[in-house]
Design a protein around this motif. Structure first.
Motif, mmCIF file in Angstrom:
data_model
loop_
_atom_site.group_PDB
_atom_site.id
_atom_site.type_symbol
_atom_site.label_atom_id
_atom_site.label_comp_id
_atom_site.label_asym_id
_atom_site.label_seq_id
_atom_site.Cartn_x
_atom_site.Cartn_y
_atom_site.Cartn_z
ATOM 1 N N MET A 235 0.822 -1.205 0.000
ATOM 2 C CA MET A 235 0.000 0.000 0.000
ATOM 3 C C MET A 235 0.860 1.260 0.000
ATOM 4 O O MET A 235 0.482 2.295 -0.537
ATOM 5 C CB MET A 235 -0.910 0.015 1.231
ATOM 6 N N ALA A 236 2.028 1.162 0.643
ATOM 7 C CA ALA A 236 2.904 2.328 0.692
ATOM 8 C C ALA A 236 3.248 2.788 -0.717
ATOM 9 O O ALA A 236 3.405 3.980 -0.981
ATOM 10 C CB ALA A 236 4.178 2.003 1.468
ATOM 11 N N ILE A 237 3.349 1.813 -1.632
ATOM 12 C CA ILE A 237 3.631 2.163 -3.022
ATOM 13 C C ILE A 237 2.325 2.474 -3.758
ATOM 14 O O ILE A 237 2.247 3.404 -4.555
ATOM 15 C CB ILE A 237 4.378 1.009 -3.713
ATOM 16 N N ALA A 238 1.311 1.699 -3.438
ATOM 17 C CA ALA A 238 0.063 1.841 -4.194
ATOM 18 C C ALA A 238 -0.691 3.113 -3.833
ATOM 19 O O ALA A 238 -1.384 3.682 -4.680
ATOM 20 C CB ALA A 238 -0.823 0.624 -3.946
ATOM 21 N N ALA A 239 -0.539 3.590 -2.578
ATOM 22 C CA ALA A 239 -1.348 4.729 -2.129
ATOM 23 C C ALA A 239 -1.238 5.951 -3.040
ATOM 24 O O ALA A 239 -2.257 6.482 -3.481
ATOM 25 C CB ALA A 239 -0.999 5.080 -0.684
ATOM 26 N N PRO A 240 -0.004 6.400 -3.353
ATOM 27 C CA PRO A 240 0.053 7.572 -4.234
ATOM 28 C C PRO A 240 -0.517 7.284 -5.629
ATOM 29 O O PRO A 240 -1.100 8.174 -6.245
ATOM 30 C CB PRO A 240 1.548 7.899 -4.304
ATOM 31 N N LEU A 241 -0.360 6.040 -6.093
ATOM 32 C CA LEU A 241 -0.900 5.709 -7.409
ATOM 33 C C LEU A 241 -2.432 5.757 -7.377
ATOM 34 O O LEU A 241 -3.073 6.265 -8.303
ATOM 35 C CB LEU A 241 -0.423 4.316 -7.849
ATOM 36 N N ILE A 242 -3.003 5.217 -6.288
ATOM 37 C CA ILE A 242 -4.453 5.288 -6.138
ATOM 38 C C ILE A 242 -4.905 6.745 -6.122
ATOM 39 O O ILE A 242 -5.865 7.130 -6.791
ATOM 40 C CB ILE A 242 -4.889 4.592 -4.821
ATOM 41 N N ALA A 243 -4.152 7.558 -5.381
ATOM 42 C CA ALA A 243 -4.507 8.979 -5.272
ATOM 43 C C ALA A 243 -4.487 9.640 -6.643
ATOM 44 O O ALA A 243 -5.409 10.368 -7.016
ATOM 45 C CB ALA A 243 -3.548 9.684 -4.325
ATOM 46 N N ILE A 244 -3.432 9.371 -7.399
ATOM 47 C CA ILE A 244 -3.319 10.002 -8.714
ATOM 48 C C ILE A 244 -4.428 9.491 -9.624
ATOM 49 O O ILE A 244 -5.070 10.252 -10.353
ATOM 50 C CB ILE A 244 -1.906 9.761 -9.294
ATOM 51 N N GLY A 245 -4.678 8.183 -9.521
ATOM 52 C CA GLY A 245 -5.754 7.607 -10.331
ATOM 53 C C GLY A 245 -7.090 8.263 -10.036
ATOM 54 O O GLY A 245 -7.807 8.687 -10.956
ATOM 55 N N LEU A 246 -7.406 8.392 -8.766
ATOM 56 C CA LEU A 246 -8.688 9.004 -8.390
ATOM 57 C C LEU A 246 -8.747 10.462 -8.841
ATOM 58 O O LEU A 246 -9.772 10.929 -9.338
ATOM 59 C CB LEU A 246 -8.882 8.919 -6.868
ATOM 60 N N THR A 247 -7.611 11.167 -8.661
ATOM 61 C CA THR A 247 -7.596 12.566 -9.079
ATOM 62 C C THR A 247 -7.854 12.676 -10.575
ATOM 63 O O THR A 247 -8.618 13.526 -11.027
ATOM 64 C CB THR A 247 -6.229 13.204 -8.751
ATOM 65 N N VAL A 248 -7.209 11.799 -11.337
ATOM 66 C CA VAL A 248 -7.372 11.843 -12.794
ATOM 67 C C VAL A 248 -8.830 11.584 -13.155
ATOM 68 O O VAL A 248 -9.424 12.312 -13.969
ATOM 69 C CB VAL A 248 -6.433 10.815 -13.464
ATOM 70 N N ILE A 249 -9.433 10.592 -12.506
ATOM 71 C CA ILE A 249 -10.822 10.257 -12.845
ATOM 72 C C ILE A 249 -11.759 11.416 -12.491
ATOM 73 O O ILE A 249 -12.517 11.913 -13.326
ATOM 74 C CB ILE A 249 -11.263 8.979 -12.092
ATOM 75 N N ILE A 250 -11.668 11.864 -11.240
ATOM 76 C CA ILE A 250 -12.598 12.914 -10.792
ATOM 77 C C ILE A 250 -12.366 14.204 -11.578
ATOM 78 O O ILE A 250 -13.308 14.860 -12.024
ATOM 79 C CB ILE A 250 -12.427 13.184 -9.281
ATOM 80 N N SER A 251 -11.085 14.555 -11.759
ATOM 81 C CA SER A 251 -10.834 15.821 -12.442
ATOM 82 C C SER A 251 -11.219 15.726 -13.911
ATOM 83 O O SER A 251 -11.663 16.700 -14.506
ATOM 84 C CB SER A 251 -9.376 16.241 -12.282
ATOM 85 N N SER A 252 -11.071 14.528 -14.510
ATOM 86 C CA SER A 252 -11.503 14.373 -15.896
ATOM 87 C C SER A 252 -12.992 14.658 -16.016
ATOM 88 O O SER A 252 -13.441 15.334 -16.949
ATOM 89 C CB SER A 252 -11.214 12.954 -16.402
ATOM 90 N N LEU A 253 -13.752 14.133 -15.052
ATOM 91 C CA LEU A 253 -15.198 14.408 -15.067
ATOM 92 C C LEU A 253 -15.441 15.914 -14.937
ATOM 93 O O LEU A 253 -16.269 16.481 -15.650
ATOM 94 C CB LEU A 253 -15.889 13.664 -13.913
#
Lengths: 512, 356, 364
Positions: free
Chosen positions: B15-33
């Protein structure tokens, strides 16, 4: 006769651990049934499953012959199953009757409820005052409140989780009488414990758990402690070897008229405490928890500074003004009762935890911590003190209580202390590890060190101490020679009956 | 369906590695909308935000220039934060550091000397550290809450700066405008290339990052302070002094903030004016946490925060987005980053349905 | 792999940056024949206020040039560090004309302008002009003087209040002129002053306005980037004077007049000159006569006499027969600074750092 409770093939898996594996047991009406096992054997999980606080993955529960489906605490109450937890769930700032009212269904008149409480408490010999604030009650009294709370619901099955760990020997006796009376009236009792003598004294039958499985069933009245212990541990317990003490001439640790105001308003202040601990002996400090033990441990270890430097001396040197680090430098070791968060940093691995106090063993050079040395030290402690751990890289919180205690004990002993203060050495530690820890303490004292043990387990103190003091309400009794005192005498001192010598009690000698 | 949040037995390494990736992924999705709803092409917008600012050397220079003080301050703060010493007032220490450095630069007798710059560095660090020594003293002696004291001293610092630039330090040739004279050339940090603004203060940051890493991860003092932060009872048990943590945590973070202030005044600013920091002292708190209080993590955090500032400007300049949209996007990313860090120590478990 | 790509991007990016700056070299007019104009605002564009007036200038350029102009606008840039980056960015990305709209943009523009000699920079409220950095500024004090005349007619307490953003000459001067205008009606009038040290802080401004009213001021003039002063005055039944644009809608019927700023001619002229290749640096400082400062409609409750006197002041200023800072001009201590028959020199006006007699308050 239909069993009051029957478990068939209960299984419960936690990630990485099988907590309960195919456990079956049955309890008859009016039977006091012990569930014996070391810490981590799966007792608590099993009780939660019976009470419905957590679901089983597999298996069936029958109550009075009927299968229980859709289990939960509410269902338990309907079925008449009540549980007294090890840690009480009482609100401090309200009265006993108000606390009990909170757990009763429907609308209540406090006055009527108070009468009921008094009736039940009188009937079962559990004296409590319904109008007192919970915060003014002793631990034993609080337990009574919990039990009365259960009894008011006329339980058919009462579950008690390690109920005696907070009681004086006298209070244990009273509790047992109550439980026997309850059983005679037909109530079944599930009694969870790791104390063999109590189980042999009280229970009609026993289910012994080891590693999540049933390792044996026994009639404790007809079994010896050794037999029960073998089923719990899986092997014979090592015999304690206690050679006679050869005391030093002068005390190594001395407390001289030590007074200390507690920092905590709920705490107990220390009043004029005097104690001598000599090299070559083990000194025990008995007492019911909350009588000043934590304050005493803090001020002796140096976590708190004494008001006057000369209240505490180590080999004649006044150390009261020094902090814990400086006292450790002078040879005062300390093993606290809380292992996680005090004796060890939970998220740090064992080599980092070695650094905590063993840094003085050449682990710091030019201000830089030498990781390799700490690792080597930890590795050595792990091997020497038989710590079951995944090597020095294992996080402290990944170790069982007993293994972490062995590690901390080992770390402090490797610092070659002249005096080792140990608080609750075997609390929550399984039988095997406890025996090992006790032997280690004996060995340390017999090699010339002075060991001071603060413990609430009389059994333990009588097993290994040469002399015993009793702490009650912040005052320390005179020293008692273990060979010339009795559990009763110590128990009386624990309740504050100041001089047991004068009250003529036919003490039963404590025998191992 | 019910969910339960449980603490993990051990922090999850994956998770320590995945957390920032999840964050970026969510940001990309929400901001794309968000961008789609505004009629913008999400690809172009995200490219403009994250990539476009770094496609020129000037952009890279600006990126590092802005990241540098954030990283510098955050490294100092992290040392304190690890020991539960909450210096929230780095902004104030930065201002005092800048005032002290500018004072030496403008009024000391060494106007032409090569010693001027080193003296300003020392003045900046000492100034910041002294400002942080006030809450340290109050906490050590009177057990005041350092969060409050450091924060409130920020306002005092800002008012002191305002007083100086409006009053005694005002440029006599400046038509009464609230700013000081420009610093002498000897008191300015060297730029690498006349075309870009990046200056030698970046070396301060590199050195501080390395020192902070050694201090936090390798030194015994850093170890003692961390123990005090994670397990205060264990620190007491071992005999580590809490007051040492307070002093060291505040003095170090004060000094790094003061150094950042000096770097600003002797770098891109060249003079004092009534507002000298774009909130670096506060943004550095976010950087410290994005970097999970690790020196190298902080470097990444500082670079990220700097990039989203530049990206915020880029989407205004290139795509004509209003500044508020850029701010929303920045907020989203920071929120998801800090929130996803939660998953390292906790997990969300689906509860099996069970009737009661 | 990724490393190479990254490095290539940087390399190409740098090349592209270089190319654009070279492409920008020969002439102000860019390759596509389109004029490229950039503007940097100090705050977000809102309904009213300083930045709004500048955005009207940019809109006027858009209207004038249509699709022959490419506009790049960025708002909320108030710190020198950020401003310098933005001006570089605008200059290097091929803009022919770049506007800075705040005093705080001054030092950054002075640093950036020499690097981009072929870009025209225009700085509002600037004090230093360079070969390719022109400055323009309004004579606010002419507007406040006229507004002061109306204030002198309505003030019963003979106390007026002034809220300023910063104690800089551009604010101190107009505050002085406001009082001079009021004193032309009633020589006993005094003026209380509070500075916010912020252009945009409605909370502080509200407090300041209330304080002035509590001190007995019954006319409030607020030179900040909000309408808060006018609003709070209206709520407390005090007269108000608007700044920047007509703020009568906020004044609860108590808005006397506003001295409004009209930058449109300056923006359009600069754009036209750059397009024609005739732009040259200059320092402009214009007021009522050039239409840069204008008075908004007077409050209908003002007496005809008051309106007539205000209008006379306005026309006299335009005609040059009246100067707000004509002698005798005394400072707070009563020392004569300007003798009768002469006026304060322009240089002193632009660097105004003292209060005239009757002003109550300190300069920062």
């Amino acid at each position: 006769m239909t069993p009051r409770l029957e478990l068939r093939g209960i299984c419960k898996l936690y990630p990485g651990v099988i907590a309960n594996d195919d456990i079956s047991l049955s309890v008859l009406p009016g039977e006091i049934h012990a569930v014996l096992g070391e810490n981590g054997a799966g007792k608590s999980t099993l009780m939660k499953i019976i009470y419905g606080a957590c679901p089983a993955d597999k298996g069936e529960i029958f109550c009075d012959g009927e299968a229980v489906s859709e289990h939960g605490p509410a269902v338990s109450r309907q079925l008449g199953i009540e549980m007294v937890y090890q840690h009480f769930a009482l609100f401090e700032s309200i009265t006993v009757v108000e606390n009990i009212a909170l757990s009763m269904p429907g609308r209540l008149e406090l006055k009527k409820l108070a009468e009921k409480i008094l009736k039940v408490s009188r009937r079962y010999g559990l004296p409590i005052d319904p109008d007192r604030l919970v915060m003014s009650l002793s631990v034993g009294e609080r337990q009574r409140v919990e039990i009365v709370r259960c009894l008011l619901r006329n339980p058919k099955l009462l579950i008690l989780d390690e109920p005696t760990s907070v009681l004086t020997p006298q209070a244990v006796k009273t509790l047992f009488e109550t439980l026997r009376q309850l059983a005679d009236e037909g109530c079944s009792i599930l009694y969870i414990s790791h104390k063999l003598d109590e189980v042999r004294d009280l229970c009609h039958s026993a289910t012994i758990l080891r590693g999540g499985r049933v390792s044996g069933e026994a009639d404790p009245r007809k079994s010896t402690s050794a037999e029960l212990a073998r089923m719990m541990v899986g092997s014979d317990l090592p015999e304690m070897s206690v050679t006679p003490a050869k005391r030093t001439e002068e005390p190594m640790l001395a407390l001289i008229d030590l007074n200390l105001v507690s920092e905590n308003i709920m705490g107990t202040s220390l009043k004029s405490i005097s104690l001598d601990a000599f090299g070559g002996e083990i000194v025990g400090i008995a007492g019911v928890s909350g009588n000043g033990q934590s304050e005493l441990a803090a001020v002796v270890s140096g976590e708190r500074i004494a008001d006057r430097a000369d209240e505490i001396t180590l080999n004649g040197r006044a150390i009261g003004a020094l902090d814990a680090g400086a006292r450790r430098d002078l040879g005062l070791g300390f093993v606290p009762e809380e292992r996680l968060g005090r004796g060890a940093v939970p998220s740090y691995d064992l080599s980092e935890n070695a650094l905590l106090t063993a840094h003085r063993k050449g682990m710091v050079k030019h201000g830089i911590a030498k990781r390799a040395k700490a690792k080597e030290f930890a590795q050595n402690v792990i091997a020497k003190f038989k710590v079951k751990a995944n090597g020095p890289e294992a996080q402290a919180l990944s170790l069982s209580g007993g293994n972490l205690q062995k590690f901390i004990m080992g770390r402090e002993i490797e610092l070659n202390p002249k005096v080792l203060l140990v608080s609750q050495p075997t609390w929550g530690v399984d039988v095997g590890a406890a025996a090992y820890i006790r032997q280690t303490l004996i060995d340390l004292s017999r090699s010339g060190g002075s060991v001071v043990i603060i413990s609430e387990e009389l059994e333990e103190l009588f097993e290994i101490c040469d002399r015993i003091y009793v702490i009650a309400d912040g005052k320390l009794s005179h020293s008692l020679d273990r060979k010339q005192t009795s559990v009763e005498e110590v128990g009386l001192l624990m309740t504050g009956g100041n001089d047991a010598k004068e009250t003529n009690i036919q003490g039963i000698k404590y025998g191992v | 369906m019910a969910f339960k949040i449980e603490p993990r037995a051990e922090p999850s390494r994956s998770m320590a590695i995945a957390a920032p990736l999840i964050a970026i992924g969510l940001t990309v999705i929400i901001s794309s909308l968000l961008f789609l709803s505004l009629g913008l092409n999400p690809f172009v917008t995200l490219y403009t935000f994250f990539v476009q600012p770094l496609t020129t050397l000037n952009g890279v220079s600006e990126w590092l220039l802005k990241a540098s003080p954030l990283i510098l301050i955050a490294c100092g703060l992290a040392i304190g934060f690890r020991a539960n010493v909450w210096n929230i007032g780095a902004e104030g220490q930065l201002i005092i550091g800048a005032i002290a450095a500018a004072g030496v630069g403008l009024f000391s007798p060494w106007q032409e000397s090569v010693l001027l710059l080193p003296m300003m560095v020392i003045a900046g660090m000492v100034g910041g550290a002294l400002w942080a020594a006030i809450p340290a003293f109050l906490k050590d002696r009177m057990n005041t809450n350092e969060i409050l004291v450091t924060l409130m001293l920020t306002y005092v610092a800002a008012l002191l700066l305002s007083y100086l630039v409006h009053g005694p330090w005002r440029d006599p040739d400046g038509f009464n405008f609230p700013q000081t004279a420009l610093l002498p050339q000897a008191g300015m940090l060297e730029v690498f290339d006349y075309s870009y603004r990046l200056n030698t203060s970046i070396f301060f940051t590199v050195v501080v990052v390395i020192l902070a890493w050694v201090f936090m991860e390798r030194s015994f003092l850093g170890y003692k302070m961390s123990v005090g932060g994670i397990a205060p009872a264990a620190a007491k048990y071992a005999g580590f002094k809490a007051s040492a943590s307070i002093w060291i945590g505040l003095l170090i973070s004060g000094a790094t903030a003061g150094l950042a202030g000096m770097s600003e005044v002797a770098g891109p600013l060249g003079q004092l004016s009534s507002q000298i920091s774009p909130g670096y002292g506060f943004a550095a708190i976010i950087v410290a946490f994005i970097g999970r209080l690790n020196a190298f993590g902080i470097v990444l955090g500082g670079l990220l925060l700097s990039l989203i500032y530049l990206g915020g400007e880029a989407v205004q300049l290139k795509l004509g987005l209003p500044s508020s949209i850029a701010l929303i996007f920045q907020g989203l990313l920071l929120f998801f980053l800090l929130a996803s860090n939660f998953l390292i120590n906790f997990r969300i478990r689906k509860l099996t349905t069970r009737a009661l | 792999m990724t490393n190479t790509t990254r490095r290539e991007i940087l390399k190409y990016g740098a090349a592209a940056g270089l190319a654009t700056s070279i492409a920008g070299l020969p002439n102000f007019a860019s390759a596509a024949g389109k004029l490229k104009v950039g503007a940097v605002y100090v705050s977000p564009v809102s309904e009213i206020g300083w930045t709004k007036q500048h955005s009207l200038g940019i809109e006027a350029i858009k209207a004038e040039f249509g699709d022959k102009v490419e506009l790049t606008v960025i708002e909320n840039i108030y710190l020198p560090q950020d401003a310098e980056r933005i001006f570089r960015e605008l200059a290097s990305s091929g803009n022919d004309l770049v506007f800075g709209t705040s005093f705080s943009h001054g030092t950054p523009m002075q640093k950036v302008a020499p690097r981009f000699p072929n870009v025209a920079f225009e700085h509002c409220s600037g004090i230093k002009h360079l070969k390719n950095l022109g400055t323009f500024e309004a004579k606010y004090y002419e507007g406040t003087y006229v507004a002061g005349v109306t204030a002198g007619h309505v003030s019963k307490s003979a106390k007026i209040g002034f809220v300023g953003g910063f104690p800089i000459p551009d604010i101190v001067g107009p505050a002085n002129a406001l009082l001079r205008g009021a004193q032309s009606v009633n020589p006993d009038i005094t003026c209380n002053v509070i500075f916010l040290n912020s252009w945009f802080d409605p909370g502080k401004e509200k407090e300041a306005t209330k304080t002035l009213i509590a001190q007995g001021c019954d006319v409030i003039c607020s030179m900040t980037d909000t309408a808060t002063g006018v609003q709070v005055a209206g709520e407390n039944d005090a007269w108000s004077i608007g700044y920047g644009g007509d703020m009568s809608q906020f004044g609860n019927g108590k808005h006397l007049t506003a001295f409004t700023l009209n930058w449109v001619p300056i923006y359009v002229k600069a754009a036209k000159d750059v397009a024609a290749g005739t732009w040259a640096t200059s320092e402009r400082w214009q007021g009522l006569s050039d239409g840069i400062v204008q008075m908004s409609p007077y409050n209908t409750n003002l007496s005809a006499e008051a309106v007539a006197e205000a209008e006379k002041a306005r026309t006299d200023i335009i005609a040059g027969t009246l100067h707000p800072y004509a002698g005798v001009l005394k400072d707070q201590a009563g020392t004569v600074r300007v003798e009768a028959g002469s006026v304060l020199p322009n240089g002193d006006i632009r660097g105004f750092n003292w209060f005239v007699q009757g002003m109550i308050g300190n300069l920062g």
